[in-house]
Motif scaffolding. Sequence first.
Motif, PDB file in Angstrom:
ATOM      1  N   VAL A 120       0.909  -1.170   0.212  1.00 40.95           N
ATOM      2  CA  VAL A 120      -0.031   0.152   0.053  1.00 40.95           C
ATOM      3  C   VAL A 120       0.711   1.299   0.061  1.00 40.95           C
ATOM      4  N   ASP A 121       1.866   1.421   0.761  1.00 41.52           N
ATOM      5  CA  ASP A 121       2.853   2.267   0.909  1.00 41.52           C
ATOM      6  C   ASP A 121       3.647   2.739  -0.419  1.00 41.52           C
ATOM      7  N   GLU A 122       4.007   1.677  -0.874  1.00 44.18           N
ATOM      8  CA  GLU A 122       4.803   1.854  -2.245  1.00 44.18           C
ATOM      9  C   GLU A 122       3.810   2.285  -3.456  1.00 44.18           C
ATOM     10  N   ILE A 123       2.595   1.548  -3.409  1.00 47.89           N
ATOM     11  CA  ILE A 123       1.590   2.085  -4.500  1.00 47.89           C
ATOM     12  C   ILE A 123       1.131   3.703  -4.012  1.00 47.89           C
ATOM     13  N   ALA A 124       1.037   4.107  -2.861  1.00 42.69           N
ATOM     14  CA  ALA A 124       0.603   5.385  -2.285  1.00 42.69           C
ATOM     15  C   ALA A 124       2.002   6.233  -3.174  1.00 42.69           C
ATOM     16  N   ALA A 125       3.136   6.030  -2.797  1.00 40.76           N
ATOM     17  CA  ALA A 125       4.047   6.946  -3.431  1.00 40.76           C
ATOM     18  C   ALA A 125       4.151   6.806  -4.848  1.00 40.76           C
ATOM     19  N   THR A 126       3.726   5.829  -5.499  1.00 43.70           N
ATOM     20  CA  THR A 126       3.554   5.832  -7.039  1.00 43.70           C
ATOM     21  C   THR A 126       2.449   6.852  -7.461  1.00 43.70           C
ATOM     22  N   ILE A 127       1.233   6.681  -6.661  1.00 44.14           N
ATOM     23  CA  ILE A 127       0.148   7.437  -7.047  1.00 44.14           C
ATOM     24  C   ILE A 127       0.528   9.081  -6.897  1.00 44.14           C
ATOM     25  N   LEU A 128       1.399   9.327  -5.709  1.00 44.02           N
ATOM     26  CA  LEU A 128       1.724  10.753  -5.559  1.00 44.02           C
ATOM     27  C   LEU A 128       2.809  11.167  -6.633  1.00 44.02           C
ATOM     28  N   LEU A 129       3.462  10.359  -7.130  1.00 48.59           N
ATOM     29  CA  LEU A 129       4.411  10.612  -8.002  1.00 48.59           C
ATOM     30  C   LEU A 129       3.761  10.756  -9.524  1.00 48.59           C
ATOM     31  N   GLN A 130       3.034   9.837 -10.056  1.00 50.75           N
ATOM     32  CA  GLN A 130       2.240   9.793 -11.176  1.00 50.75           C
ATOM     33  C   GLN A 130       1.193  11.314 -11.098  1.00 50.75           C
ATOM     34  N   ASP A 131       0.796  11.500  -9.986  1.00 48.02           N
ATOM     35  CA  ASP A 131      -0.111  12.866 -10.022  1.00 48.02           C
ATOM     36  C   ASP A 131       0.881  14.018 -10.226  1.00 48.02           C
ATOM     37  N   TYR A 132       1.816  13.971  -9.713  1.00 45.18           N
ATOM     38  CA  TYR A 132       2.894  15.170  -9.886  1.00 45.18           C
ATOM     39  C   TYR A 132       3.263  15.308 -11.596  1.00 45.18           C
ATOM     40  N   LEU A 133       3.698  14.127 -11.919  1.00 43.50           N
ATOM     41  CA  LEU A 133       3.950  13.958 -13.307  1.00 43.50           C
ATOM     42  C   LEU A 133       2.891  14.586 -14.200  1.00 43.50           C
ATOM     43  N   THR A 134       1.689  13.998 -13.836  1.00 42.49           N
ATOM     44  CA  THR A 134       0.530  14.520 -14.774  1.00 42.49           C
ATOM     45  C   THR A 134       0.274  16.028 -14.617  1.00 42.49           C
ATOM     46  N   ARG A 135       0.455  16.851 -13.475  1.00 44.48           N
ATOM     47  CA  ARG A 135      -0.171  18.107 -13.015  1.00 44.48           C
ATOM     48  C   ARG A 135       1.222  18.793 -14.053  1.00 44.48           C
ATOM     49  N   LYS A 136       2.401  18.493 -13.948  1.00 44.39           N
ATOM     50  CA  LYS A 136       3.554  18.973 -14.698  1.00 44.39           C
ATOM     51  C   LYS A 136       3.416  19.061 -16.192  1.00 44.39           C
ATOM     52  N   MET A 137       2.606  18.141 -16.873  1.00 44.17           N
ATOM     53  CA  MET A 137       2.456  18.138 -18.169  1.00 44.17           C
ATOM     54  C   MET A 137       1.257  18.922 -18.583  1.00 44.17           C
ATOM     55  N   ILE A 138       0.425  19.388 -17.709  1.00 42.53           N
ATOM     56  CA  ILE A 138      -0.701  20.266 -18.173  1.00 42.53           C
ATOM     57  C   ILE A 138      -0.431  21.633 -18.242  1.00 42.53           C
TER      58      ILE A 138
END
Length: 138
Positions: A120-138
Amino acid sequence: MSRILAIDYGIKRTGIAVTDELQIIASGLTTIPSETAIAFLTTYFSKENVSKVLIGEPKQMNGQPSESTPIIEKFISDFKTAFPNMKIERVDERFTSKMAFQTMIESGLKKKQRQNKALVDEIAATILLQDYLTRKMI
């Protein structure tokens, strides 16, 4: 290019995710005992080119700091001492653990596998990072 690393720091466990070198895809790296985080990162940074570290910022629903904030602030202080030249960016981590658990359900993991808090913790970190990448691309 270099990688971006995300840290979901917790009292017992710390989930870590990292991007590819083009900073397009976020992948779970590992979950480690929190007391070993600085040692783990020292080894990792010696092998990989990381330009920025995202550290989850836990907040309550009203936007106020959560009860775990002092623990994370202590980790950030230790991190800055160990890695004074590394860029840090704080990222709101509200709902990442719930989203991680939901992702586990949707991916068909059995109940026993969903009880693995390290995953759960590893997936949570991945979600945090993917969300950051998505916002960066917008």
